[in-house]
Design a protein around this motif. Sequence first.
Motif, PDB file in Angstrom:
ATOM      1  N   LEU A 145       4.905  -2.069 -13.360  1.00  0.00           N
ATOM      2  CA  LEU A 145       4.015  -3.106 -13.063  1.00  0.00           C
ATOM      3  C   LEU A 145       3.620  -2.916 -11.313  1.00  0.00           C
ATOM      4  CD1 LEU A 145       3.153  -6.219 -12.950  1.00  0.00           C
ATOM      5  CD2 LEU A 145       5.134  -6.817 -12.344  1.00  0.00           C
ATOM      6  N   VAL A 146       4.558  -2.071 -10.504  1.00  0.00           N
ATOM      7  CA  VAL A 146       4.137  -1.894  -9.353  1.00  0.00           C
ATOM      8  C   VAL A 146       2.873  -0.990  -9.249  1.00  0.00           C
ATOM      9  CG1 VAL A 146       4.697  -0.960  -7.123  1.00  0.00           C
ATOM     10  CG2 VAL A 146       6.246  -2.712  -8.310  1.00  0.00           C
ATOM     11  N   GLU A 147       3.197   0.065  -9.991  1.00  0.00           N
ATOM     12  CA  GLU A 147       1.876   1.116 -10.181  1.00  0.00           C
ATOM     13  C   GLU A 147       0.643   0.734 -10.751  1.00  0.00           C
ATOM     14  OE1 GLU A 147       4.107   4.397 -12.170  1.00  0.00           O
ATOM     15  OE2 GLU A 147       5.077   4.820 -10.442  1.00  0.00           O
ATOM     16  N   GLU A 148       0.774  -0.248 -11.564  1.00  0.00           N
ATOM     17  CA  GLU A 148      -0.620  -0.529 -12.229  1.00  0.00           C
ATOM     18  C   GLU A 148      -0.919  -1.680 -10.991  1.00  0.00           C
ATOM     19  OE1 GLU A 148      -2.071   0.012 -14.769  1.00  0.00           O
ATOM     20  OE2 GLU A 148      -3.504  -1.250 -14.685  1.00  0.00           O
ATOM     21  N   ALA A 149      -0.411  -2.439 -10.441  1.00  0.00           N
ATOM     22  CA  ALA A 149      -0.979  -3.083  -9.370  1.00  0.00           C
ATOM     23  C   ALA A 149      -1.740  -2.468  -8.019  1.00  0.00           C
ATOM     24  CB  ALA A 149       0.241  -4.160  -8.316  1.00  0.00           C
ATOM     25  N   LEU A 150      -0.901  -1.298  -7.749  1.00  0.00           N
ATOM     26  CA  LEU A 150      -1.372  -0.205  -7.033  1.00  0.00           C
ATOM     27  C   LEU A 150      -2.559   0.132  -7.217  1.00  0.00           C
ATOM     28  CD1 LEU A 150       1.707   1.697  -5.696  1.00  0.00           C
ATOM     29  CD2 LEU A 150       0.570  -0.062  -4.429  1.00  0.00           C
ATOM     30  N   ASN A 151      -3.055   0.272  -8.446  1.00  0.00           N
ATOM     31  CA  ASN A 151      -4.256   0.662  -8.728  1.00  0.00           C
ATOM     32  C   ASN A 151      -5.419  -0.318  -8.420  1.00  0.00           C
ATOM     33  OD1 ASN A 151      -3.471   2.909 -10.309  1.00  0.00           O
ATOM     34  ND2 ASN A 151      -3.350   1.914 -11.991  1.00  0.00           N
ATOM     35  N   TYR A 152      -5.135  -1.404  -8.374  1.00  0.00           N
ATOM     36  CA  TYR A 152      -6.137  -2.504  -7.728  1.00  0.00           C
ATOM     37  C   TYR A 152      -6.361  -2.910  -6.248  1.00  0.00           C
ATOM     38  CZ  TYR A 152      -6.356  -2.739 -12.903  1.00  0.00           C
ATOM     39  OH  TYR A 152      -6.551  -2.835 -14.344  1.00  0.00           O
ATOM     40  N   VAL A 153      -5.169  -2.354  -5.539  1.00  0.00           N
ATOM     41  CA  VAL A 153      -5.224  -2.790  -4.173  1.00  0.00           C
ATOM     42  C   VAL A 153      -6.530  -2.382  -3.209  1.00  0.00           C
ATOM     43  CG1 VAL A 153      -2.740  -3.234  -3.934  1.00  0.00           C
ATOM     44  CG2 VAL A 153      -3.540  -0.980  -3.375  1.00  0.00           C
ATOM     45  N   ARG A 154      -6.944  -3.339  -2.423  1.00  0.00           N
ATOM     46  CA  ARG A 154      -8.114  -3.276  -1.467  1.00  0.00           C
ATOM     47  C   ARG A 154      -7.704  -3.815  -0.404  1.00  0.00           C
ATOM     48  NH1 ARG A 154      -8.828  -0.415  -5.108  1.00  0.00           N
ATOM     49  NH2 ARG A 154     -10.653  -0.242  -6.681  1.00  0.00           N
ATOM     50  N   SER A 155      -8.241  -3.110   0.853  1.00  0.00           N
ATOM     51  CA  SER A 155      -7.670  -3.827   2.019  1.00  0.00           C
ATOM     52  C   SER A 155      -8.015  -5.229   2.044  1.00  0.00           C
ATOM     53  CB  SER A 155      -8.193  -2.811   3.383  1.00  0.00           C
ATOM     54  OG  SER A 155      -7.839  -3.688   4.448  1.00  0.00           O
ATOM     55  N   GLY A 156      -7.329  -6.255   2.824  1.00  0.00           N
ATOM     56  CA  GLY A 156      -7.720  -7.575   2.901  1.00  0.00           C
ATOM     57  C   GLY A 156      -7.369  -8.490   1.911  1.00  0.00           C
ATOM     58  N   SER A 207       7.151  -3.607  -2.440  1.00  0.00           N
ATOM     59  CA  SER A 207       6.762  -2.321  -2.701  1.00  0.00           C
ATOM     60  C   SER A 207       5.235  -2.183  -2.806  1.00  0.00           C
ATOM     61  CB  SER A 207       7.410  -1.618  -3.916  1.00  0.00           C
ATOM     62  OG  SER A 207       7.950  -2.411  -4.959  1.00  0.00           O
ATOM     63  N   VAL A 208       4.616  -3.233  -3.600  1.00  0.00           N
ATOM     64  CA  VAL A 208       3.334  -3.218  -3.339  1.00  0.00           C
ATOM     65  C   VAL A 208       2.594  -3.303  -2.024  1.00  0.00           C
ATOM     66  CG1 VAL A 208       1.206  -4.532  -4.130  1.00  0.00           C
ATOM     67  CG2 VAL A 208       3.052  -4.276  -5.712  1.00  0.00           C
ATOM     68  N   LEU A 209       3.150  -4.123  -1.172  1.00  0.00           N
ATOM     69  CA  LEU A 209       2.632  -4.190   0.075  1.00  0.00           C
ATOM     70  C   LEU A 209       3.019  -2.977   0.912  1.00  0.00           C
ATOM     71  CD1 LEU A 209       3.913  -7.746   1.100  1.00  0.00           C
ATOM     72  CD2 LEU A 209       1.648  -7.161   0.334  1.00  0.00           C
ATOM     73  N   LYS A 210       3.993  -2.365   0.628  1.00  0.00           N
ATOM     74  CA  LYS A 210       4.468  -1.076   1.672  1.00  0.00           C
ATOM     75  C   LYS A 210       3.785   0.101   1.402  1.00  0.00           C
ATOM     76  CE  LYS A 210       7.719   1.064   3.940  1.00  0.00           C
ATOM     77  NZ  LYS A 210       8.164   0.814   5.399  1.00  0.00           N
ATOM     78  N   LEU A 211       3.672   0.143  -0.190  1.00  0.00           N
ATOM     79  CA  LEU A 211       2.878   1.389  -0.597  1.00  0.00           C
ATOM     80  C   LEU A 211       1.646   1.210  -0.689  1.00  0.00           C
ATOM     81  CD1 LEU A 211       5.668   2.368  -3.219  1.00  0.00           C
ATOM     82  CD2 LEU A 211       5.476   3.249  -1.095  1.00  0.00           C
ATOM     83  N   GLY A 212       0.945  -0.009  -0.908  1.00  0.00           N
ATOM     84  CA  GLY A 212      -0.303  -0.393  -1.171  1.00  0.00           C
ATOM     85  C   GLY A 212      -1.113  -0.261   0.191  1.00  0.00           C
ATOM     86  N   GLU A 213      -0.611  -0.624   1.188  1.00  0.00           N
ATOM     87  CA  GLU A 213      -1.189  -0.758   2.434  1.00  0.00           C
ATOM     88  C   GLU A 213      -1.455   0.906   2.881  1.00  0.00           C
ATOM     89  OE1 GLU A 213       0.879  -3.036   5.619  1.00  0.00           O
ATOM     90  OE2 GLU A 213      -0.189  -4.759   4.803  1.00  0.00           O
ATOM     91  N   LYS A 214      -0.506   1.733   2.698  1.00  0.00           N
ATOM     92  CA  LYS A 214      -0.894   3.283   2.868  1.00  0.00           C
ATOM     93  C   LYS A 214      -1.958   3.639   2.041  1.00  0.00           C
ATOM     94  CE  LYS A 214       3.371   5.201   3.642  1.00  0.00           C
ATOM     95  NZ  LYS A 214       4.639   5.856   3.177  1.00  0.00           N
ATOM     96  N   LYS A 215      -1.946   3.327   0.580  1.00  0.00           N
ATOM     97  CA  LYS A 215      -2.829   3.769  -0.067  1.00  0.00           C
ATOM     98  C   LYS A 215      -4.099   3.195   0.466  1.00  0.00           C
ATOM     99  CE  LYS A 215      -3.795   4.120  -5.166  1.00  0.00           C
ATOM    100  NZ  LYS A 215      -4.193   3.167  -5.905  1.00  0.00           N
ATOM    101  N   CYS A 216      -4.241   2.155   0.567  1.00  0.00           N
ATOM    102  CA  CYS A 216      -5.778   1.763   0.897  1.00  0.00           C
ATOM    103  C   CYS A 216      -5.964   1.486   2.240  1.00  0.00           C
ATOM    104  CB  CYS A 216      -6.110  -0.029   0.238  1.00  0.00           C
ATOM    105  SG  CYS A 216      -5.130  -1.180   1.166  1.00  0.00           S
ATOM    106  N   ARG A 217      -5.013   2.173   2.989  1.00  0.00           N
ATOM    107  CA  ARG A 217      -5.306   2.381   4.526  1.00  0.00           C
ATOM    108  C   ARG A 217      -5.754   1.117   5.112  1.00  0.00           C
ATOM    109  NH1 ARG A 217      -7.924   8.380   4.581  1.00  0.00           N
ATOM    110  NH2 ARG A 217      -6.464   9.157   3.352  1.00  0.00           N
ATOM    111  N   GLY A 218      -5.246   0.076   4.776  1.00  0.00           N
ATOM    112  CA  GLY A 218      -5.693  -1.398   5.357  1.00  0.00           C
ATOM    113  C   GLY A 218      -4.695  -2.329   5.373  1.00  0.00           C
ATOM    114  N   ILE A 219      -4.736  -3.671   5.455  1.00  0.00           N
ATOM    115  CA  ILE A 219      -3.789  -4.717   5.221  1.00  0.00           C
ATOM    116  C   ILE A 219      -3.864  -5.365   4.149  1.00  0.00           C
ATOM    117  CG2 ILE A 219      -3.116  -6.621   6.640  1.00  0.00           C
ATOM    118  CD1 ILE A 219      -4.722  -5.636   8.933  1.00  0.00           C
ATOM    119  N   LEU A 220      -2.741  -5.875   3.641  1.00  0.00           N
ATOM    120  CA  LEU A 220      -2.486  -6.771   2.485  1.00  0.00           C
ATOM    121  C   LEU A 220      -1.830  -8.012   3.145  1.00  0.00           C
ATOM    122  CD1 LEU A 220      -1.461  -4.011  -0.135  1.00  0.00           C
ATOM    123  CD2 LEU A 220      -3.856  -5.264   0.263  1.00  0.00           C
TER     124      LEU A 220
END
Length: 280
Positions: free
Chosen positions: A100-111, A127-140
């Motif tokens: 579920l987390v990996e799937e969510a990470l496919n969709y994260v965009r900053s903001g 984990s979506v916030l922590k890993l997602g912010e790294k991935k999209c280089r932005g803020i969630l």
Amino acid sequence: MTLGTLLKQGREILQNAGIAEWDLDAWYLLEYVTGVSRSQYFLDPEREVPQEQEVLYHQKIDKRSTHIPLQHLTGEQEFMGLTFKVNEHVLIPRQDTEVLVEEALNYVRSGMDILDVCTGSGCILLSVLKLGEKKCRGILHGTGVDLSREALQVAEENAGRLQVEATFLHSDLFAEVQGQYDMILSNPPYIEKAVVETLEEEVRIHEPRMALDGGEDGLDFYRKITAESVQYLRKGGRLLFEIGYDQGQKVSALMREIGFHDVQVIKDLARKDRVVTGML
Ligand code: GLN
């Protein structure tokens, strides 16, 4: 007493108590209590164990032999490479949920604004916030809701430990939720009421019933969350659920009925249906 003797005693006690993972659990607890890793152990199994560690090990082994989950004895569980505090008020994070987390990470965009319904330990949201912010280089921006105040305390503590900013809200599903979100995530209780009684003791007795019981057919929370999410999702937003292995078709149908499109079922590593997502 030596490390080797202590380990042997632990293994025997757990095996006699009928603990399925007796060997592994005796090892984990030895590592946990003594701080000696498996490879260090093999270099010197004759090493003397301080008296207080010997006593503590036996206490933990005795508790484990009454089917208290290992994670309640160590107080933590790894998930997505991060360490989460757990206790009896939250579901212990499962590896299956990483899908579920990996799937969510496919969709994260900053903001993005992300809502996690039935957040429990907070493991999904954090984990979506922590890993997602790294991935999209932005803020969630993340919000987690739960009906259990005790669970929310654990989630707050996990946010602090992981240094992730998130808002946690005491709420019966969407009751106290305001505003709109780009992504709604949920691993709700989804086990059929009758099936809960057949689960292993570790889960049935020691994990929170309210995190497991999904009503007569296991779908109560999917019905409610899917219907209500429409009000809280922005156009183009996405709803992502963890599901039980046999709920893919039913949950997909529910989501299509309510008006979701691009509904997909995603499998876990065991090739079982595990996640359903759809777009509004
Ligand atoms: N996957 C969990 C289990 O097997 C159930 C989680 C849930 O109901 N959300 O125990």
